[in-house]
Design a protein around this motif. Structure first.
Motif, PDB file in Angstrom:
ATOM      1  N   SER A 116       0.816  -1.228   0.000  1.00 26.24           N
ATOM      2  CA  SER A 116       0.000   0.000   0.000  1.00 26.24           C
ATOM      3  C   SER A 116       0.843   1.267   0.000  1.00 26.24           C
ATOM      4  O   SER A 116       0.295   2.375   0.006  1.00 26.24           O
ATOM      5  N   GLY A 117       2.145   1.117   0.022  1.00 30.36           N
ATOM      6  CA  GLY A 117       3.013   2.287   0.037  1.00 30.36           C
ATOM      7  C   GLY A 117       3.067   2.977   1.382  1.00 30.36           C
ATOM      8  O   GLY A 117       3.412   4.167   1.462  1.00 30.36           O
ATOM      9  N   LEU A 118       2.740   2.265   2.456  1.00 31.86           N
ATOM     10  CA  LEU A 118       2.761   2.821   3.800  1.00 31.86           C
ATOM     11  C   LEU A 118       4.057   2.444   4.505  1.00 31.86           C
ATOM     12  O   LEU A 118       4.634   1.392   4.231  1.00 31.86           O
ATOM     13  N   PRO A 119       4.529   3.259   5.445  1.00 37.36           N
ATOM     14  CA  PRO A 119       5.803   2.968   6.105  1.00 37.36           C
ATOM     15  C   PRO A 119       5.733   1.887   7.165  1.00 37.36           C
ATOM     16  O   PRO A 119       6.759   1.292   7.512  1.00 37.36           O
ATOM     17  N   PHE A 120       4.553   1.646   7.715  1.00 33.93           N
ATOM     18  CA  PHE A 120       4.452   0.640   8.767  1.00 33.93           C
ATOM     19  C   PHE A 120       3.044   0.077   8.847  1.00 33.93           C
ATOM     20  O   PHE A 120       2.091   0.639   8.300  1.00 33.93           O
ATOM     21  N   ALA A 121       2.950  -1.062   9.551  1.00 29.83           N
ATOM     22  CA  ALA A 121       1.664  -1.711   9.791  1.00 29.83           C
ATOM     23  C   ALA A 121       1.250  -1.478  11.241  1.00 29.83           C
ATOM     24  O   ALA A 121       2.101  -1.314  12.112  1.00 29.83           O
ATOM     25  N   VAL A 122      -0.048  -1.487  11.483  1.00 33.46           N
ATOM     26  CA  VAL A 122      -0.587  -1.294  12.836  1.00 33.46           C
ATOM     27  C   VAL A 122      -1.514  -2.451  13.159  1.00 33.46           C
ATOM     28  O   VAL A 122      -2.317  -2.875  12.324  1.00 33.46           O
ATOM     29  N   MET A 123      -1.399  -2.977  14.388  1.00 29.88           N
ATOM     30  CA  MET A 123      -2.241  -4.100  14.772  1.00 29.88           C
ATOM     31  C   MET A 123      -2.371  -4.181  16.293  1.00 29.88           C
ATOM     32  O   MET A 123      -1.616  -3.548  17.033  1.00 29.88           O
ATOM     33  N   ARG A 124      -3.357  -4.979  16.734  1.00 26.12           N
ATOM     34  CA  ARG A 124      -3.544  -5.224  18.157  1.00 26.12           C
ATOM     35  C   ARG A 124      -2.864  -6.513  18.627  1.00 26.12           C
ATOM     36  O   ARG A 124      -2.792  -6.781  19.799  1.00 26.12           O
ATOM     37  N   GLY A 125      -2.388  -7.317  17.711  1.00 27.36           N
ATOM     38  CA  GLY A 125      -2.057  -8.703  17.997  1.00 27.36           C
ATOM     39  C   GLY A 125      -1.004  -8.972  19.043  1.00 27.36           C
ATOM     40  O   GLY A 125      -0.881 -10.101  19.494  1.00 27.36           O
ATOM     41  N   TYR A 126      -0.195  -7.980  19.433  1.00 27.57           N
ATOM     42  CA  TYR A 126       0.877  -8.252  20.391  1.00 27.57           C
ATOM     43  C   TYR A 126       0.516  -7.912  21.831  1.00 27.57           C
ATOM     44  O   TYR A 126       1.378  -7.973  22.712  1.00 27.57           O
ATOM     45  N   VAL A 127      -0.728  -7.573  22.089  1.00 29.44           N
ATOM     46  CA  VAL A 127      -1.146  -7.282  23.458  1.00 29.44           C
ATOM     47  C   VAL A 127      -0.956  -8.533  24.317  1.00 29.44           C
ATOM     48  O   VAL A 127      -1.475  -9.606  24.005  1.00 29.44           O
ATOM     49  N   GLY A 128      -0.174  -8.423  25.374  1.00 30.92           N
ATOM     50  CA  GLY A 128       0.082  -9.560  26.247  1.00 30.92           C
ATOM     51  C   GLY A 128       1.169 -10.494  25.770  1.00 30.92           C
ATOM     52  O   GLY A 128       1.473 -11.491  26.434  1.00 30.92           O
ATOM     53  N   SER A 129       1.797 -10.206  24.629  1.00 33.45           N
ATOM     54  CA  SER A 129       2.843 -11.076  24.079  1.00 33.45           C
ATOM     55  C   SER A 129       4.219 -10.650  24.579  1.00 33.45           C
ATOM     56  O   SER A 129       4.482  -9.458  24.806  1.00 33.45           O
ATOM     57  N   ASP A 130       5.116 -11.637  24.732  1.00 33.13           N
ATOM     58  CA  ASP A 130       6.502 -11.348  25.086  1.00 33.13           C
ATOM     59  C   ASP A 130       7.374 -11.051  23.872  1.00 33.13           C
ATOM     60  O   ASP A 130       8.520 -10.625  24.023  1.00 33.13           O
ATOM     61  N   LEU A 131       6.866 -11.285  22.666  1.00 34.43           N
ATOM     62  CA  LEU A 131       7.695 -11.141  21.470  1.00 34.43           C
ATOM     63  C   LEU A 131       8.295  -9.737  21.327  1.00 34.43           C
ATOM     64  O   LEU A 131       9.458  -9.613  20.912  1.00 34.43           O
ATOM     65  N   PRO A 132       7.558  -8.658  21.671  1.00 34.28           N
ATOM     66  CA  PRO A 132       8.181  -7.327  21.564  1.00 34.28           C
ATOM     67  C   PRO A 132       9.442  -7.173  22.409  1.00 34.28           C
ATOM     68  O   PRO A 132      10.286  -6.314  22.100  1.00 34.28           O
ATOM     69  N   LYS A 133       9.610  -7.966  23.453  1.00 35.33           N
ATOM     70  CA  LYS A 133      10.823  -7.893  24.267  1.00 35.33           C
ATOM     71  C   LYS A 133      12.047  -8.378  23.495  1.00 35.33           C
ATOM     72  O   LYS A 133      13.181  -8.003  23.806  1.00 35.33           O
TER      73      LYS A 133
END
Length: 288
Positions: A116-133
């Motif tokens: 889509s030519g956008l710089p980033f994606a937005v989502m709710r999916g990581y709420v409560g996830s450790d993966l962002p660490k």
């Protein structure tokens, strides 16, 4: 406008050392033939992207093509681990492999953002996830309208996306149907697109829910019948489950892996010769 050229020429022209390359296809239409050609041409230092890296990425990693993998799940589907992938992570063989792990939904959203030519994606999916660490590419942002905390990840824009599809017409338009996965988004997000196809036809007769990639987003169309084997091509051939099971034994040890890759990939000139050799050896085993 895309052109109909041999796969060898397409890889030579568009795939270069150090690039970011995505080979997509979800359960079927996995571009094995193209992956083998990348291996034959000894490409190295690639950042490989794939939602679900399976046997073809095990082969490419084991042959030293990759320096980094961006993915959401990896394994030999229905069988178990990818032994060459595991060896690269645990022992750095044949070379060290960096990894960047995301969720399935995130990978799809990142491809969509790139398309889509956008710089980033937005989502709710990581709420409560450790993966962002463990993944610094996953950031938190606040919705400007509600204040809700969301996750943002950078768009995926491969240097090259490689796909397998059922058909292309002589103008270079490509028809994909069955389980499509993220092929459309991966193509639209990329700078260059190589598509191998089962056949070239005069006119595309698209069934319901099919996807047509127009010629202006496709850099090269390559006629490679059977080019998704051992995965399947809807309407053409079934998944070769025997191969996937056999791969677990072949890839478990470095020596057996290298011998297999040398015989069936490096010492064959193209995918047709590879398939012919596989079938010949399978017949000999069955008659033994």
């Amino acid at each position: 406008m895309s052109s109909l050229i041999p796969l060898r020429e397409a890889v030579a022209e568009f795939v270069h050392d150090g690039q970011t390359v995505a080979l997509e296809g979800f359960t079927h239409l996995i571009p094995f033939a193209a992956g083998h050609e990348v291996i034959r041409q000894r490409r190295t230092g690639l950042t490989l992207i794939r939602m679900t890296p399976d046997v073809i990425y095990d082969q490419m990693i084991g042959m030293g093509c990759a320096s980094r993998l961006i993915f959401s799940w990896g394994g030999n589907p229905g069988v178990g681990s990818l032994h060459r992938f595991r060896d690269a992570i645990q022992a750095g063989w044949p070379c060290a492999l960096g990894i960047e792990e995301h969720s399935h939904a995130d990978m799809a959203a990142r491809y969509q953002a790139g398309a889509s030519g956008l710089p980033f994606a937005v989502m709710r999916g990581y709420v409560g996830s450790d993966l962002p660490k463990y993944n610094s590419k996953i950031k938190s942002i606040a919705c400007p309208f509600t204040g809700e905390e969301l996750a943002a990840t950078p768009a995926i824009n491969p240097d090259v996306t490689i796909l397998h599809a059922q058909k292309a017409d002589r103008k270079g338009n490509v028809l994909v149907y069955g389980i499509i996965g993220v092929q459309k988004e991966a193509a639209l997000a990329a700078k260059r697109v190589i598509v191998t196809v089962e056949e070239v036809v005069d006119t595309l007769d698209a069934p319901p829910n099919a996807c047509v990639l127009p010629s202006w987003v496709v850099s090269a169309v390559c006629l490679v019948p059977g080019g998704a084997h051992p995965s399947y091509a809807h309407g053409y051939y079934k998944r070769d489950n025997i191969f996937y099971k056999a791969w677990d034994t072949i890839a478990r040890e470095r020596g057996s892996f290298q011998a297999w890759m040398r015989k069936y990939v490096l010492e064959t000139k193209d995918f047709a010769e590879y398939r012919a050799l596989l079938e010949k050896d399978a017949k000999q085993v069955s008659h033994a």
